[in-house]
Design a protein around this motif. Structure first.
Motif, mmCIF file in Angstrom:
data_model
loop_
_atom_site.group_PDB
_atom_site.id
_atom_site.type_symbol
_atom_site.label_atom_id
_atom_site.label_comp_id
_atom_site.label_asym_id
_atom_site.label_seq_id
_atom_site.Cartn_x
_atom_site.Cartn_y
_atom_site.Cartn_z
ATOM 1 N N TYR A 41 -25.950 -57.479 19.004
ATOM 2 C CA TYR A 41 -24.522 -56.728 18.630
ATOM 3 C C TYR A 41 -22.661 -57.697 18.209
ATOM 4 C CZ TYR A 41 -25.892 -51.921 20.293
ATOM 5 O OH TYR A 41 -26.639 -50.999 20.682
ATOM 6 N N LYS A 43 -29.142 -57.996 23.680
ATOM 7 C CA LYS A 43 -29.082 -57.273 22.855
ATOM 8 C C LYS A 43 -26.809 -57.536 23.090
ATOM 9 C CE LYS A 43 -29.485 -52.231 22.927
ATOM 10 N NZ LYS A 43 -29.422 -50.962 23.575
ATOM 11 N N TYR A 49 -27.023 -63.558 15.503
ATOM 12 C CA TYR A 49 -27.992 -62.505 15.768
ATOM 13 C C TYR A 49 -29.373 -62.297 15.559
ATOM 14 C CZ TYR A 49 -29.526 -57.843 14.269
ATOM 15 O OH TYR A 49 -30.138 -56.818 13.867
ATOM 16 N N SER A 107 -29.418 -52.019 10.867
ATOM 17 C CA SER A 107 -29.913 -52.579 11.845
ATOM 18 C C SER A 107 -28.630 -52.277 13.452
ATOM 19 C CB SER A 107 -29.432 -54.537 11.296
ATOM 20 O OG SER A 107 -30.641 -54.550 10.711
ATOM 21 N N VAL A 108 -28.006 -52.956 13.606
ATOM 22 C CA VAL A 108 -27.205 -51.989 14.671
ATOM 23 C C VAL A 108 -26.926 -50.924 14.577
ATOM 24 C CG1 VAL A 108 -24.572 -51.353 15.142
ATOM 25 C CG2 VAL A 108 -25.099 -53.894 14.021
ATOM 26 N N SER A 163 -29.170 -49.436 18.791
ATOM 27 C CA SER A 163 -28.437 -48.871 19.730
ATOM 28 C C SER A 163 -29.498 -47.740 20.088
ATOM 29 C CB SER A 163 -27.482 -47.424 19.599
ATOM 30 O OG SER A 163 -27.910 -46.821 18.051
ATOM 31 N N GLY A 183 -23.744 -59.113 14.729
ATOM 32 C CA GLY A 183 -23.963 -57.619 13.555
ATOM 33 C C GLY A 183 -22.657 -57.827 13.773
ATOM 34 N N LEU A 184 -21.632 -57.123 14.740
ATOM 35 C CA LEU A 184 -20.504 -56.944 14.082
ATOM 36 C C LEU A 184 -19.557 -58.271 13.923
ATOM 37 C CD1 LEU A 184 -18.011 -55.468 14.973
ATOM 38 C CD2 LEU A 184 -17.582 -56.434 16.704
#
Length: 437
Positions: A308, A304, A348, A411-412, A416, A311-312
């Motif tokens: 994250y 994860k 990612y 996706s993010v 979560s 993605g960010l």
């Protein structure tokens, strides 16, 4: 930064067998996307280049229908008769249909039969490809030591990038070495005909492979799922949606930035073909290297954090990249594409496929991954067609950025809701492979 280690204690046969078919599949997708302008003139002659290009990308998007169907069809066999046999059948169909495209006469030669034959070949391609990615991922994951699973499974998406890179480099070489007339006449066919010898090599590798220990144990214990799809939907339906949700950012960004962008740069931004292909090739190379590094790191700190971070970074860079493309010099565009498509997307993607395989138990792993991945592909494979249409209607070159951004946010948010899947006492229960000593 961690450096990937050689899997010296790992049998490389499953790694090669899982990745080779994926390489062939994405080699085909790459050359089709990179040669879209040429293919549009060969099979869809029109006074309006946009109309011809839309027709070409419409055929490109046929797997929206056929790939999910193929995924469901082949996943059933993958979870009942085994990974090895199913993946061998998939590779034969995929290689023959790809090579077949290179043999189809042009519209000028046989008229309307040409695009019809192209459509048939793409339907077979999409159908067979639906069973490839999930099967290859399951094969590698079930053959991997738990402590190296993230690293080794990362070679599956890396082979996607390598196939795309090979298609890009070949297209670049053909475009550079042949005249426009030669490319339209016969040069483009070379890229598709190469799939046949590649498929023969891949088939040989898969025939030499033994079935995974995890699946063999299911057979020996009599626990093979009789109706894997029904079991997947009824008992693991939410997990299928989670796989689709976290896959969306990767598949859409991949198709837009690494497959569609060369056409976007030449057709909409006025760059030379060699510039678009060179920039994309280097971005893909960066993508492949970053995937493997990220996969290795995920074995140490978890899946994860990398997801994250990737993605960010995609969210932060996607709009600036597409703002720069129409106005910046080639060198800046090249760096921007490398940052978004090479680094951010690679981070990612590195741990992503491991998460898919770690969510499902062995008896429905093939079916679960295939169903979730196929749902995301419905959106992503349509991206070139949708974006070509949106840009022509809105005259807004930022449409690709908005499209990617929305998918990354989805996706993010999905991520979560998913627990960490890196090896623990709980997640290892989904695998019957032995721990690395």
């Amino acid at each position: 930064m961690a450096t990937p280690q050689s899997p010296s204690s790992y049998d490389r046969k499953p790694l090669a067998a899982g990745a080779v078919g994926n390489f062939v599949e994405w080699f085909d997708y790459g050359v089709y996307g990179f040669l879209a302008v040429t293919i549009s003139t060969v099979f869809f002659p029109s006074d309006d280049p946009t109309t011809a290009l839309l027709a070409t990308f419409g055929v490109f998007a046929l797997p929206v229908i056929t790939r999910p169907l193929g995924g469901v069809f082949f996943a059933r066999f993958g979870d009942t008769i085994g990974r090895k046999k199913t993946l061998s059948i998939v590779l034969v169909l995929m290689s023959l249909s790809t090579a077949g495209i290179g043999l189809i006469p042009s519209y000028e030669s046989i008229g309307g039969a040409a695009p019809i034959l192209l459509i048939i070949a793409r339907i077979i391609q999409g159908f067979s490809a639906g069973g490839e990615y999930a099967g290859g991922a399951a094969l590698i994951a079930e053959s991997s030591p738990a402590k190296k699973r993230g690293f080794l499974v990362s070679f599956m998406p890396a082979s996607t990038g390598l196939g795309l890179l090979a298609g890009s480099l070949l297209t670049f070489a053909l475009s550079s070495g042949l005249s426009t007339e030669q490319m339209h006449s016969w040069g483009w066919r070379i890229a598709f005909l190469i799939a046949l010898p590649l498929g023969i090599i891949g088939l040989y590798i898969r025939f030499k492979l033994e079935e995974t220990q995890a699946f063999q144990e299911l057979v020996e214990s009599g626990e093979v799922a009789k109706s894997p799809l029904i079991e997947t939907v009824s008992e693991h339906g939410w997990k299928v949606l989670q796989v689709a949700g976290i896959a969306l950012a990767q598949t859409v960004c991949y198709y837009v930035v690494l497959v569609y962008t060369p056409t976007f740069m030449t057709a909409d931004l006025g760059f030379e073909s060699w510039q678009a292909l060179l920039s994309t090739s280097i971005a893909i190379a960066g993508y492949v290297v970053t995937i493997i590094i990220a996969g290795r790191i995920s074995d140490r700190i978890g899946r994860k954090p990398l997801l994250y971070a990737g993605g960010l970074l995609m969210l932060v860079t996607v709009i600036p990249v597409f703002i720069l493309m129409p106005v910046a010099p080639f060198a800046v565009v090249f760096i921007a594409q490398l940052l978004l498509g090479g680094v951010a997307l690679g981070i990612y993607t590195g741990p992503l496929v491991s998460v898919w395989t770690e969510i499902f138990p062995t008896r429905v792993r093939y079916s679960g991954v295939a169903a979730g991945f196929s749902l995301s592909v419905i959106v992503s494979v349509s991206s070139p067609f949708i974006l070509t249409w949106l840009i022509s209607v809105t005259d807004n070159d930022l449409m690709p950025a908005f499209y990617i951004g929305i998918c990354v946010i989805i996706s993010v948010l999905t991520l979560s809701k998913i627990p960490e899947t890196a090896p623990t006492k709980t997640t290892l229960d989904n695998f019957t492979i032995q721990e690395e000593k």
